[in-house]
Each structure stands twice: as structure tokens, then as C-alpha cells.
Design a protein around this motif. Structure first.
Motif, PDB file in Angstrom:
ATOM      1  N   ALA A   2       0.847  -1.194   0.000  1.00 16.99           N
ATOM      2  CA  ALA A   2       0.000   0.000   0.000  1.00 16.99           C
ATOM      3  C   ALA A   2       0.884   1.246   0.000  1.00 16.99           C
ATOM      4  O   ALA A   2       2.105   1.154   0.200  1.00 16.99           O
ATOM      5  N   VAL A   3       0.243   2.377  -0.218  1.00 16.80           N
ATOM      6  CA  VAL A   3       0.905   3.647   0.061  1.00 16.80           C
ATOM      7  C   VAL A   3       0.614   3.988   1.518  1.00 16.80           C
ATOM      8  O   VAL A   3      -0.553   3.986   1.934  1.00 16.80           O
ATOM      9  N   TYR A   4       1.658   4.275   2.272  1.00 15.47           N
ATOM     10  CA  TYR A   4       1.524   4.572   3.694  1.00 15.47           C
ATOM     11  C   TYR A   4       1.638   6.077   3.903  1.00 15.47           C
ATOM     12  O   TYR A   4       2.559   6.716   3.380  1.00 15.47           O
ATOM     13  N   TYR A   5       0.710   6.608   4.695  1.00 15.06           N
ATOM     14  CA  TYR A   5       0.645   8.038   4.933  1.00 15.06           C
ATOM     15  C   TYR A   5       0.798   8.347   6.415  1.00 15.06           C
ATOM     16  O   TYR A   5       0.070   7.786   7.243  1.00 15.06           O
ATOM     17  N   CYS A   6       1.701   9.233   6.718  1.00  9.56           N
ATOM     18  CA  CYS A   6       1.781   9.779   8.064  1.00  9.56           C
ATOM     19  C   CYS A   6       0.586  10.716   8.267  1.00  9.56           C
ATOM     20  O   CYS A   6       0.151  11.383   7.318  1.00  9.56           O
ATOM     21  N   ALA A   7       0.078  10.771   9.489  1.00  8.05           N
ATOM     22  CA  ALA A   7      -1.122  11.559   9.746  1.00  8.05           C
ATOM     23  C   ALA A   7      -1.072  12.170  11.140  1.00  8.05           C
ATOM     24  O   ALA A   7      -0.422  11.640  12.036  1.00  8.05           O
ATOM     25  N   ALA A   8      -1.810  13.272  11.302  1.00 12.90           N
ATOM     26  CA  ALA A   8      -1.883  13.945  12.595  1.00 12.90           C
ATOM     27  C   ALA A   8      -3.315  14.381  12.867  1.00 12.90           C
ATOM     28  O   ALA A   8      -3.978  14.932  11.983  1.00 12.90           O
ATOM     29  N   ALA A   9      -3.759  14.130  14.085  1.00 16.43           N
ATOM     30  CA  ALA A   9      -5.114  14.517  14.482  1.00 16.43           C
ATOM     31  C   ALA A   9      -5.074  15.055  15.908  1.00 16.43           C
ATOM     32  O   ALA A   9      -4.224  14.657  16.703  1.00 16.43           O
ATOM     33  N   LEU A  10      -6.010  15.909  16.229  1.00 13.13           N
ATOM     34  CA  LEU A  10      -6.084  16.422  17.591  1.00 13.13           C
ATOM     35  C   LEU A  10      -6.402  15.293  18.558  1.00 13.13           C
ATOM     36  O   LEU A  10      -7.227  14.431  18.243  1.00 13.13           O
ATOM     37  N   PRO A  11      -5.756  15.274  19.708  1.00 12.24           N
ATOM     38  CA  PRO A  11      -5.958  14.172  20.660  1.00 12.24           C
ATOM     39  C   PRO A  11      -7.411  13.950  21.050  1.00 12.24           C
ATOM     40  O   PRO A  11      -7.829  12.809  21.280  1.00 12.24           O
ATOM     41  N   VAL A  12      -8.196  15.006  21.116  1.00 10.55           N
ATOM     42  CA  VAL A  12      -9.590  14.876  21.547  1.00 10.55           C
ATOM     43  C   VAL A  12     -10.395  14.033  20.561  1.00 10.55           C
ATOM     44  O   VAL A  12     -11.382  13.392  20.933  1.00 10.55           O
ATOM     45  N   PHE A  13      -9.967  14.009  19.311  1.00  8.58           N
ATOM     46  CA  PHE A  13     -10.719  13.262  18.305  1.00  8.58           C
ATOM     47  C   PHE A  13     -10.154  11.875  18.067  1.00  8.58           C
ATOM     48  O   PHE A  13     -10.849  10.979  17.602  1.00  8.58           O
ATOM     49  N   GLY A  14      -8.863  11.698  18.346  1.00  4.07           N
ATOM     50  CA  GLY A  14      -8.254  10.420  18.051  1.00  4.07           C
ATOM     51  C   GLY A  14      -7.906  10.303  16.581  1.00  4.07           C
ATOM     52  O   GLY A  14      -8.231  11.175  15.773  1.00  4.07           O
ATOM     53  N   LEU A  15      -7.256   9.195  16.242  1.00  7.30           N
ATOM     54  CA  LEU A  15      -6.731   9.075  14.888  1.00  7.30           C
ATOM     55  C   LEU A  15      -7.324   7.905  14.116  1.00  7.30           C
ATOM     56  O   LEU A  15      -6.991   7.692  12.973  1.00  7.30           O
ATOM     57  N   ARG A  16      -8.222   7.149  14.693  1.00  7.05           N
ATOM     58  CA  ARG A  16      -8.748   5.987  13.984  1.00  7.05           C
ATOM     59  C   ARG A  16      -9.582   6.359  12.772  1.00  7.05           C
ATOM     60  O   ARG A  16      -9.597   5.647  11.775  1.00  7.05           O
ATOM     61  N   ASN A  17     -10.271   7.481  12.862  1.00 12.77           N
ATOM     62  CA  ASN A  17     -11.147   7.909  11.775  1.00 12.77           C
ATOM     63  C   ASN A  17     -10.408   8.918  10.914  1.00 12.77           C
ATOM     64  O   ASN A  17      -9.971   9.961  11.408  1.00 12.77           O
ATOM     65  N   ARG A  18     -10.279   8.642   9.628  1.00 15.56           N
ATOM     66  CA  ARG A  18      -9.527   9.533   8.763  1.00 15.56           C
ATOM     67  C   ARG A  18     -10.176  10.892   8.632  1.00 15.56           C
ATOM     68  O   ARG A  18      -9.509  11.864   8.269  1.00 15.56           O
ATOM     69  N   ALA A  19     -11.465  10.996   8.939  1.00 17.47           N
ATOM     70  CA  ALA A  19     -12.140  12.291   8.890  1.00 17.47           C
ATOM     71  C   ALA A  19     -11.572  13.244   9.934  1.00 17.47           C
ATOM     72  O   ALA A  19     -11.741  14.464   9.810  1.00 17.47           O
ATOM     73  N   ASN A  20     -10.919  12.714  10.964  1.00 17.96           N
ATOM     74  CA  ASN A  20     -10.353  13.552  12.019  1.00 17.96           C
ATOM     75  C   ASN A  20      -8.933  14.010  11.715  1.00 17.96           C
ATOM     76  O   ASN A  20      -8.385  14.825  12.454  1.00 17.96           O
ATOM     77  N   VAL A  21      -8.354  13.494  10.660  1.00 14.15           N
ATOM     78  CA  VAL A  21      -6.972  13.841  10.337  1.00 14.15           C
ATOM     79  C   VAL A  21      -6.904  15.252   9.770  1.00 14.15           C
ATOM     80  O   VAL A  21      -7.621  15.595   8.834  1.00 14.15           O
ATOM     81  N   GLU A  22      -6.019  16.060  10.340  1.00 17.08           N
ATOM     82  CA  GLU A  22      -5.857  17.433   9.862  1.00 17.08           C
ATOM     83  C   GLU A  22      -4.651  17.584   8.929  1.00 17.08           C
ATOM     84  O   GLU A  22      -4.643  18.487   8.085  1.00 17.08           O
ATOM     85  N   TYR A  23      -3.653  16.755   9.136  1.00 18.99           N
ATOM     86  CA  TYR A  23      -2.455  16.844   8.311  1.00 18.99           C
ATOM     87  C   TYR A  23      -2.077  15.462   7.786  1.00 18.99           C
ATOM     88  O   TYR A  23      -2.139  14.470   8.523  1.00 18.99           O
ATOM     89  N   TRP A  24      -1.660  15.441   6.521  1.00  9.40           N
ATOM     90  CA  TRP A  24      -1.222  14.209   5.879  1.00  9.40           C
ATOM     91  C   TRP A  24       0.186  14.387   5.336  1.00  9.40           C
ATOM     92  O   TRP A  24       0.535  15.472   4.842  1.00  9.40           O
ATOM     93  N   GLY A  25       0.950  13.292   5.374  1.00  7.51           N
ATOM     94  CA  GLY A  25       2.193  13.267   4.625  1.00  7.51           C
ATOM     95  C   GLY A  25       1.886  13.000   3.166  1.00  7.51           C
ATOM     96  O   GLY A  25       0.730  12.777   2.781  1.00  7.51           O
ATOM     97  N   GLN A  26       2.929  13.018   2.349  1.00  8.53           N
ATOM     98  CA  GLN A  26       2.730  12.846   0.912  1.00  8.53           C
ATOM     99  C   GLN A  26       2.591  11.377   0.520  1.00  8.53           C
ATOM    100  O   GLN A  26       2.168  11.072  -0.591  1.00  8.53           O
ATOM    101  N   GLY A  27       2.911  10.472   1.431  1.00  7.68           N
ATOM    102  CA  GLY A  27       2.785   9.045   1.159  1.00  7.68           C
ATOM    103  C   GLY A  27       4.098   8.419   0.728  1.00  7.68           C
ATOM    104  O   GLY A  27       4.897   9.041   0.030  1.00  7.68           O
ATOM    105  N   THR A  28       4.284   7.174   1.145  1.00  4.32           N
ATOM    106  CA  THR A  28       5.462   6.412   0.738  1.00  4.32           C
ATOM    107  C   THR A  28       4.999   4.996   0.387  1.00  4.32           C
ATOM    108  O   THR A  28       4.237   4.379   1.125  1.00  4.32           O
ATOM    109  N   GLN A  29       5.461   4.512  -0.755  1.00  4.32           N
ATOM    110  CA  GLN A  29       4.986   3.234  -1.281  1.00  4.32           C
ATOM    111  C   GLN A  29       5.717   2.068  -0.619  1.00  4.32           C
ATOM    112  O   GLN A  29       6.955   2.048  -0.562  1.00  4.32           O
TER     113      GLN A  29
END
Length: 124
Positions: A92-119
Motif C-alpha cells: 500500500a501507500v503509507y501516509y503519516c497523519a496527525a489529528a487532535l488528541p480529543v478526536f483520536g486518529l482511527r477515523n480519517r475524517a479527524n486527520v488534519e495533516y497528511w504526509g505525501q505518502g510512501t509506497q
């Protein structure tokens, strides 16, 4: 400006290991829960792993639990994903992600920042 830069992907054989890295700007790193998602061809982007700001709490998807390990180096603003016992299904392409702690990171809708991806490609 670039906020997250992920790297470390490559082509490996089944059973191999690989370590992904994510460099984050300091403002993001100190504020957000950090983690990784992945997206295989034709599939949705799915949660893989996350780590709290302190590094004391980690959680994983069932598909990688026991094989992958997430860690962070707060002095370097870096997050790592150690992947062991890789299988073809981990391709897969793997993406680094960041979300506010109050929302957690399991749901991609909560992600505010994404990396560009690495294959990551695992040959069977």
C-alpha cells in the motif's frame, strides 16, 4: 509550508521488515496525536497505528497488531513505524497523519495533516 514528510518505503519480500519515518514540524508534533494510514490500490485509506503525544499510548488496527510497532522521538520530531513479518496484503501507500488528541486518529475524517505518502510493496 510542508508539515509532514514521510519516507522509508520500498520493495521487500514476504517476511521482511521495513521502517517508515515521518518528520513533522514542531508545532504539529507537540500538539497532535500522530500515526499512520495506508491505502492499497482500489481501496479506501485505512487506519494502521497511532501514538499519543507523550508516547505512552499506542493503538493499532487488528490487521497489524503484533507485527507493527509505532514510536516517536520527541527530541527529533519524528514518528516511526516498524513493520515486521510483512505480507503481500501490506502492500500500500503509507501516509503519516496527525489529528487532535480529543478526536483520536482511527477515523480519517479527524486527520488534519497528511504526509505525501510512501509506497510499500511486498512481493510474494
Amino acid at each position: 509550508q510542508v508539515q509532514l514528510v514521510d519516507s522509508g518505503g520500498g520493495l521487500v519480500q514476504t517476511g521482511s521488515s521495513l521502517r517508515l519515518s515521518c518528520a513533522a514540524t514542531e508545532g504539529i508534533f507537540n500538539t497532535y496525536t500522530m500515526g499512520w494510514f495506508r491505502q492499497a490500490p482500489g481501496k479506501e485509506r485505512d487506519f494502521v497505528a497511532a501514538i499519543s503525544r507523550s508516547g505512552s499510548i499506542t493503538y493499532y488496527s487488528d490487521s497489524v497488531k503484533g507485527r507493527f510497532s509505532i514510536s516517536r522521538d520527541n527530541a527529533k520530531n519524528m514518528v516511526y513505524l516498524q513493520m515486521n513479518s510483512l505480507t503481500h496484503d501490506d502492500t500500500a501507500v503509507y501516509y503519516c497523519a496527525a489529528a487532535l488528541p480529543v478526536f483520536g486518529l482511527r477515523n480519517r475524517a479527524n486527520v488534519e495533516y497528511w504526509g505525501q505518502g510512501t509506497q510499500v510493496t511486498v512481493s510474494s
